[in-house]
Design a protein around this motif. Structure first.
Motif, PDB file in Angstrom:
ATOM      1  N   TRP A   1       7.213   9.323  -2.593  1.00  0.00           N
ATOM      2  CA  TRP A   1       6.695   9.767  -3.890  1.00  0.00           C
ATOM      3  C   TRP A   1       5.972  11.102  -3.767  1.00  0.00           C
ATOM      4  O   TRP A   1       6.122  11.988  -4.600  1.00  0.00           O
ATOM      5  CB  TRP A   1       5.765   8.692  -4.457  1.00  0.00           C
ATOM      6  CG  TRP A   1       5.119   9.043  -5.744  1.00  0.00           C
ATOM      7  CD1 TRP A   1       5.698   9.072  -6.982  1.00  0.00           C
ATOM      8  CD2 TRP A   1       3.748   9.415  -5.937  1.00  0.00           C
ATOM      9  NE1 TRP A   1       4.763   9.428  -7.929  1.00  0.00           N
ATOM     10  CE2 TRP A   1       3.571   9.646  -7.318  1.00  0.00           C
ATOM     11  CE3 TRP A   1       2.671   9.563  -5.082  1.00  0.00           C
ATOM     12  CZ2 TRP A   1       2.342  10.022  -7.855  1.00  0.00           C
ATOM     13  CZ3 TRP A   1       1.447   9.937  -5.605  1.00  0.00           C
ATOM     14  CH2 TRP A   1       1.296  10.170  -6.983  1.00  0.00           C
ATOM     15  N   THR A   2       5.188  11.262  -2.695  1.00  0.00           N
ATOM     16  CA  THR A   2       4.458  12.505  -2.493  1.00  0.00           C
ATOM     17  C   THR A   2       5.423  13.673  -2.326  1.00  0.00           C
ATOM     18  O   THR A   2       5.227  14.736  -2.922  1.00  0.00           O
ATOM     19  CB  THR A   2       3.519  12.393  -1.276  1.00  0.00           C
ATOM     20  OG1 THR A   2       2.638  11.279  -1.481  1.00  0.00           O
ATOM     21  CG2 THR A   2       2.696  13.646  -1.082  1.00  0.00           C
ATOM     22  N   VAL A   3       6.467  13.483  -1.560  1.00  0.00           N
ATOM     23  CA  VAL A   3       7.482  14.535  -1.390  1.00  0.00           C
ATOM     24  C   VAL A   3       8.123  14.865  -2.733  1.00  0.00           C
ATOM     25  O   VAL A   3       8.272  16.036  -3.095  1.00  0.00           O
ATOM     26  CB  VAL A   3       8.539  14.115  -0.350  1.00  0.00           C
ATOM     27  CG1 VAL A   3       9.729  15.064  -0.350  1.00  0.00           C
ATOM     28  CG2 VAL A   3       7.913  14.024   1.040  1.00  0.00           C
TER      29      VAL A   3
ATOM     30  N   LYS B   1       8.105  18.426  -4.870  1.00  0.00           N
ATOM     31  CA  LYS B   1       9.343  19.091  -5.288  1.00  0.00           C
ATOM     32  C   LYS B   1       9.320  19.353  -6.790  1.00  0.00           C
ATOM     33  O   LYS B   1       9.771  20.397  -7.253  1.00  0.00           O
ATOM     34  CB  LYS B   1      10.556  18.253  -4.905  1.00  0.00           C
ATOM     35  CG  LYS B   1      10.864  18.311  -3.431  1.00  0.00           C
ATOM     36  CD  LYS B   1      12.085  17.486  -3.088  1.00  0.00           C
ATOM     37  CE  LYS B   1      12.374  17.565  -1.592  1.00  0.00           C
ATOM     38  NZ  LYS B   1      13.507  16.718  -1.221  1.00  0.00           N
ATOM     39  N   LEU B   2       8.785  18.410  -7.545  1.00  0.00           N
ATOM     40  CA  LEU B   2       8.695  18.590  -8.995  1.00  0.00           C
ATOM     41  C   LEU B   2       7.666  19.643  -9.382  1.00  0.00           C
ATOM     42  O   LEU B   2       7.863  20.405 -10.335  1.00  0.00           O
ATOM     43  CB  LEU B   2       8.325  17.271  -9.677  1.00  0.00           C
ATOM     44  CG  LEU B   2       9.398  16.205  -9.742  1.00  0.00           C
ATOM     45  CD1 LEU B   2       8.808  14.893 -10.251  1.00  0.00           C
ATOM     46  CD2 LEU B   2      10.537  16.660 -10.622  1.00  0.00           C
ATOM     47  N   LEU B   3       6.557  19.679  -8.668  1.00  0.00           N
ATOM     48  CA  LEU B   3       5.466  20.576  -9.007  1.00  0.00           C
ATOM     49  C   LEU B   3       5.644  21.989  -8.453  1.00  0.00           C
ATOM     50  O   LEU B   3       5.071  22.924  -8.997  1.00  0.00           O
ATOM     51  CB  LEU B   3       4.135  20.006  -8.493  1.00  0.00           C
ATOM     52  CG  LEU B   3       3.711  18.671  -9.115  1.00  0.00           C
ATOM     53  CD1 LEU B   3       2.483  18.129  -8.417  1.00  0.00           C
ATOM     54  CD2 LEU B   3       3.472  18.813 -10.597  1.00  0.00           C
TER      55      LEU B   3
END
Length: 124
Positions: free
Chosen positions: A107-109, A113-115
């Protein structure tokens, strides 16, 4: 017969916790430039707070707690309450601690990637 007192157990637990805090400190410093720039000793308090929260979610094995600490370093000490997905997953009794830790890492990865700005937006 060997007898270990409660005081001895408490002392050994404190030593073990201090060793863990040191390992977590070295991990953050080795992986993140921003952490490496923090003066010695100043990461201890946030790492201890994140460790306590990880334990509260059942993340008691070192790799599980480290997954929580890294996520907290990257997304903030209150990521578990700031992000509904994290809040749901960590509080859910339907997942094992290992599943929660794996989810946190993935989730952190995905969050980064989204941010992160894409190269096309950066003119590249």
């Amino acid at each position: 017969m060997l007898i270990i007192t409660d005081d001895q157990i408490t002392h050994l637990s404190a030593l073990s916790r201090a060793d863990f805090i040191g390992r977590a400190d070295r991990l953050l410093r080795s992986r993140f430039e921003e952490a490496a720039a923090v003066p010695d000793g100043e990461l201890n308090a946030p790492i201890e707070a994140l460790t306590d929260k990880a334990l509260g979610y059942g993340l008691v094995m070192e790799p599980q707690a480290l997954a929580y600490i890294v996520t907290g370093w990257l997304l903030g000490l209150e990521f578990d309450t700031d992000f509904p997905a994290a809040r749901f997953m960590l509080a859910s009794p339907d997942y094992t601690p290992a599943e929660k830790a794996d989810w946190l890492e993935n989730w952190t990865v995905r969050m980064f990637k989204l941010l992160a700005p894409s190269s096309s937006k950066m003119g590249g």
